[in-house]
Scaffold this active site. Structure first.
Site, PDB file in Angstrom:
ATOM      1  N   ASN A   1       0.847  -1.200   0.000  1.00 28.75           N
ATOM      2  CA  ASN A   1       0.000   0.000   0.000  1.00 28.75           C
ATOM      3  C   ASN A   1       0.880   1.246   0.000  1.00 28.75           C
ATOM      4  O   ASN A   1       2.102   1.142  -0.033  1.00 28.75           O
ATOM      5  CB  ASN A   1      -0.950  -0.029   1.196  1.00 28.75           C
ATOM      6  CG  ASN A   1      -0.180  -0.115   2.497  1.00 28.75           C
ATOM      7  OD1 ASN A   1       0.536   0.802   2.861  1.00 28.75           O
ATOM      8  ND2 ASN A   1      -0.291  -1.255   3.187  1.00 28.75           N
TER       9      ASN A   1
ATOM     10  N   CYS B   1       0.689   2.094  14.025  1.00 28.65           N
ATOM     11  CA  CYS B   1       0.478   3.083  12.964  1.00 28.65           C
ATOM     12  C   CYS B   1       0.693   2.467  11.580  1.00 28.65           C
ATOM     13  O   CYS B   1       0.401   3.070  10.564  1.00 28.65           O
ATOM     14  CB  CYS B   1       1.440   4.250  13.199  1.00 28.65           C
ATOM     15  SG  CYS B   1       1.148   5.623  12.112  1.00 28.65           S
TER      16      CYS B   1
ATOM     17  N   LYS C   1       8.808 -16.498 -11.483  1.00 26.97           N
ATOM     18  CA  LYS C   1       7.942 -15.412 -11.956  1.00 26.97           C
ATOM     19  C   LYS C   1       6.731 -15.985 -12.690  1.00 26.97           C
ATOM     20  O   LYS C   1       6.885 -16.844 -13.573  1.00 26.97           O
ATOM     21  CB  LYS C   1       8.752 -14.506 -12.888  1.00 26.97           C
ATOM     22  CG  LYS C   1       7.989 -13.294 -13.332  1.00 26.97           C
ATOM     23  CD  LYS C   1       8.819 -12.433 -14.282  1.00 26.97           C
ATOM     24  CE  LYS C   1       7.924 -11.393 -14.911  1.00 26.97           C
ATOM     25  NZ  LYS C   1       8.517 -10.791 -16.082  1.00 26.97           N
TER      26      LYS C   1
ATOM     27  N   LYS D   1     -11.528  -4.422  18.236  1.00 30.36           N
ATOM     28  CA  LYS D   1     -10.143  -4.811  18.520  1.00 30.36           C
ATOM     29  C   LYS D   1      -9.782  -4.578  19.980  1.00 30.36           C
ATOM     30  O   LYS D   1      -8.636  -4.768  20.380  1.00 30.36           O
ATOM     31  CB  LYS D   1      -9.179  -4.033  17.606  1.00 30.36           C
ATOM     32  CG  LYS D   1      -9.422  -4.275  16.107  1.00 30.36           C
ATOM     33  CD  LYS D   1      -8.343  -3.637  15.234  1.00 30.36           C
ATOM     34  CE  LYS D   1      -8.683  -3.784  13.755  1.00 30.36           C
ATOM     35  NZ  LYS D   1      -7.525  -3.997  12.906  1.00 30.36           N
TER      36      LYS D   1
ATOM     37  N   LYS E   1     -13.815  -0.233  15.065  1.00 31.84           N
ATOM     38  CA  LYS E   1     -12.493  -0.854  15.262  1.00 31.84           C
ATOM     39  C   LYS E   1     -12.042  -0.749  16.713  1.00 31.84           C
ATOM     40  O   LYS E   1     -11.443  -1.670  17.264  1.00 31.84           O
ATOM     41  CB  LYS E   1     -11.451  -0.203  14.340  1.00 31.84           C
ATOM     42  CG  LYS E   1     -11.558  -0.699  12.912  1.00 31.84           C
ATOM     43  CD  LYS E   1     -10.603  -0.004  11.961  1.00 31.84           C
ATOM     44  CE  LYS E   1     -10.926  -0.445  10.529  1.00 31.84           C
ATOM     45  NZ  LYS E   1     -10.356   0.411   9.512  1.00 31.84           N
TER      46      LYS E   1
HETATM   47  O1  PMT Z   1       2.809   6.074   6.601  1.00 32.29           O
HETATM   48  P1  PMT Z   1       2.215   7.373   6.116  1.00 32.29           P
HETATM   49  O2  PMT Z   1       2.395   7.577   4.643  1.00 32.29           O
HETATM   50  O3  PMT Z   1       2.680   8.551   6.930  1.00 32.29           O
HETATM   51  O4  PMT Z   1       0.621   7.288   6.318  1.00 32.29           O
HETATM   52  C1  PMT Z   1       0.085   7.181   7.589  1.00 32.29           C
HETATM   53  C2  PMT Z   1      -1.089   6.201   7.639  1.00 32.29           C
HETATM   54  C3  PMT Z   1      -2.238   6.748   6.791  1.00 32.29           C
HETATM   55  C4  PMT Z   1      -0.661   4.829   7.119  1.00 32.29           C
HETATM   56  C5  PMT Z   1      -1.486   6.092   9.143  1.00 32.29           C
HETATM   57  O5  PMT Z   1      -1.891   7.342   9.615  1.00 32.29           O
HETATM   58  C6  PMT Z   1      -2.613   5.088   9.349  1.00 32.29           C
HETATM   59  O6  PMT Z   1      -3.788   5.389   9.240  1.00 32.29           O
HETATM   60  N1  PMT Z   1      -2.247   3.821   9.668  1.00 32.29           N
HETATM   61  C7  PMT Z   1      -3.165   2.690   9.784  1.00 32.29           C
HETATM   62  C8  PMT Z   1      -3.586   2.257   8.418  1.00 32.29           C
HETATM   63  C9  PMT Z   1      -4.448   1.012   8.440  1.00 32.29           C
HETATM   64  O7  PMT Z   1      -3.974  -0.015   8.079  1.00 32.29           O
HETATM   65  O8  PMT Z   1      -5.597   1.147   8.953  1.00 32.29           O
HETATM   66  P2  PMT Z   1      -6.667  -0.093   9.120  1.00 32.29           P
HETATM   67  O9  PMT Z   1      -7.932   0.611   9.332  1.00 32.29           O
HETATM   68  O10 PMT Z   1      -6.566  -1.018   7.950  1.00 32.29           O
HETATM   69  O11 PMT Z   1      -6.170  -0.852  10.410  1.00 32.29           O
HETATM   70  C10 PMT Z   1      -6.624  -0.515  11.707  1.00 32.29           C
HETATM   71  C11 PMT Z   1      -5.561  -0.763  12.737  1.00 32.29           C
HETATM   72  O12 PMT Z   1      -5.263  -2.156  12.791  1.00 32.29           O
HETATM   73  C12 PMT Z   1      -4.253  -0.067  12.491  1.00 32.29           C
HETATM   74  O13 PMT Z   1      -3.755   0.366  13.729  1.00 32.29           O
HETATM   75  C13 PMT Z   1      -3.379  -1.150  11.891  1.00 32.29           C
HETATM   76  O14 PMT Z   1      -1.992  -0.925  12.196  1.00 32.29           O
HETATM   77  C14 PMT Z   1      -3.891  -2.370  12.616  1.00 32.29           C
HETATM   78  N2  PMT Z   1      -3.744  -3.632  11.893  1.00 32.29           N
HETATM   79  C15 PMT Z   1      -4.421  -3.863  10.733  1.00 32.29           C
HETATM   80  C16 PMT Z   1      -4.336  -5.090  10.118  1.00 32.29           C
HETATM   81  C17 PMT Z   1      -3.512  -6.077  10.698  1.00 32.29           C
HETATM   82  N3  PMT Z   1      -3.392  -7.259  10.142  1.00 32.29           N
HETATM   83  N4  PMT Z   1      -2.862  -5.830  11.834  1.00 32.29           N
HETATM   84  C18 PMT Z   1      -2.953  -4.642  12.438  1.00 32.29           C
HETATM   85  O15 PMT Z   1      -2.331  -4.413  13.485  1.00 32.29           O
END
Ligand code: PMT
Length: 402
Positions: free
Chosen positions: A209, A273, A288, A341, A337
């Protein structure tokens, strides 16, 4: 983080002067008001006009210019500065400063100021190693001047050794650390994830991503500068490690999960984050993949949810902060969330808006916790991290008091 600070940059005549516009740009980005003084020799490497354009202020250079003295004279400039950074500082400038000369505007200001002064040496490695240069630096250091660098590496002349000016990024980080909050987070152990994860499809393709890591790295840098002990688990990003931060690089969600679980029971606060891939490829191809059919199906399997697994820890559980990247119904999905979570706090960003969120220097956040919410307006990720950490610590302390 340098908001309202008056930073005077003194540029002397070395090849590293070409890095100064970037240094000035970074300091301005952190909110500093920047003025530049150049020696005559510096002007052979970079024009005053470039530095005037990036700093937004006239560049001073002559001690004997009646017009400049009538505007902001050398004594006013010396008093104006909250901090003087000499970058690049040549062997000649260092020598003149060490014996207290005031034969040009820059050296006169350094004598006339009570502001702290940092030197970023930049010169040929042999000139740097020379006994006289070492003696001069030692002498300035004994006057409490800060010596930042130099870096070791290949030089413009082809030599390899110490003498490269620290990068603009490192110098601006140093200044930020110098001015940042006193150690109000001393004793706090913080674990952070940042950046994307990368899931291989075959040896050349992957699923990932747009996360740049900037948000997580900014939080790590700010927390460390306030005295926290910070462990940063980062996916593949192109960012330098913030000072005093322990960084562990990972690639996949599974690696990030395993690494986080190793540290989670040793920290006070966990901030997730990272933009973690929710799925990985079930069978990664050894070779590949070739295109044959019009359609192709790749089987994906769910990755473990790292933040949810930390929040579910039973014997010891840190204070858990998640992020939520949303493109619609931001509050509703973020609260979902938070509850699903079992987090202590969630920081929601609306990533549908341009100029914020993924791969941007700016962001805005909506924080939600069990008993409240707070909106943090659009600002650079460093300033945002200061306020975010203030709120996290407040909620963490409140939870511990209960
Ligand atoms: O890195 P930058 O370019 O500065 O951008 C910052 C950001 C937009 C990436 C950051 O601010 C942000 O929003 N990070 C979380 C992005 C995300 O994956 O969100 P989510 O809604 O999909 O996940 C929710 C939470 O679960 C997050 O804390 C994520 O870290 C966590 N997660 C998600 C999936 C997973 N398998 N394990 C996790 O821990």
């Amino acid at each position: 983080m340098l908001s309202g600070k008056h930073i005077l940059i003194g540029v002397s005549g070395g090849i590293a002067a070409y890095k100064c516009p970037e240094l000035v740009r970074r300091l301005k980005q952190q909110g500093a008001d920047v003025r530049v003084i150049m020696t005559d020799a510096a002007k052979t490497f970079i024009t005053p006009l470039s530095l005037q354009a990036v700093s937004g202020n006239p560049v001073s250079n002559s001690l004997l210019d009646p017009n400049a003295e009538a505007a902001m004279g050398h004594i006013e400039l010396a008093k104006w500065a909250d901090f003087i950074l000499l970058a690049p500082a040549t062997a000649d400038l260092i020598a003149r400063l060490a014996i207290g000369m005031a034969n040009d505007l820059l050296t006169a200001i350094c004598l006339a100021t009570s502001a702290p002064i940092a030197i970023a040496p930049a010169m040929n490695q042999q000139m740097y190693r020379a006994q006289s240069t070492q003696h001069n630096l030692h002498r300035l250091s004994s006057y409490n001047w800060l010596i930042w660098g130099p870096d070791y590496g290949e030089q413009a002349c082809g030599d390899v050794g110490p003498g490269r000016m620290m990068s603009p990024e490192e110098l601006s980080n140093k200044l930020v650390n110098y001015f940042s909050y006193p150690g109000d987070l001393e004793g706090v152990n913080l674990l952070l994830t940042a950046g994307p994860t990368v899931e291989a499809i075959d040896p050349v393709r992957f699923i990932s991503n747009h996360s740049s890591g900037k948000m997580g790295f900014a939080i790590a840098q700010v927390a460390a500068s306030r005295g926290a002990s910070v462990t940063l688990i980062s996916g593949p990003v192109n960012l330098p490690t913030p000072e005093k931060v322990r960084r562990i690089n990972v690639t996949t969600a599974l690696e990030m999960h395993d690494t986080v679980m190793q540290y989670a029971d040793k920290v006070d606060i966990f901030v997730a984050c990272a933009a973690v891939s929710d799925y990985r490829v079930a069978n990664i191809a050894d070779e590949k993949l070739k295109k044959h059919d019009k359609h192709m199906t790749i089987e994906l399997i769910r990755n473990p949810d790292i933040v949810a697994d930390v929040a579910a820890m039973s014997t010891y559980r840190p204070f858990v902060v998640g992020f939520a990247a949303e493109t619609q119904n931001v509050k509703e999905y973020a609260l979902e969330k938070l509850n699903k979570k079992n987090l202590d706090m969630i920081c929601a960003n609306d990533v549908s808006q341009p100029g914020r969120g993924f791969n941007s220097d700016m962001n805005a956040l909506n924080l939600f916790w069990r008993s409240g919410e707070l909106t943090l307006a659009l600002s650079d990720k460093f300033s945002l991290s200061q306020t975010l950490l203030d709120k996290i610590i407040e909620c963490y302390n409140e939870k511990n008091r209960r």
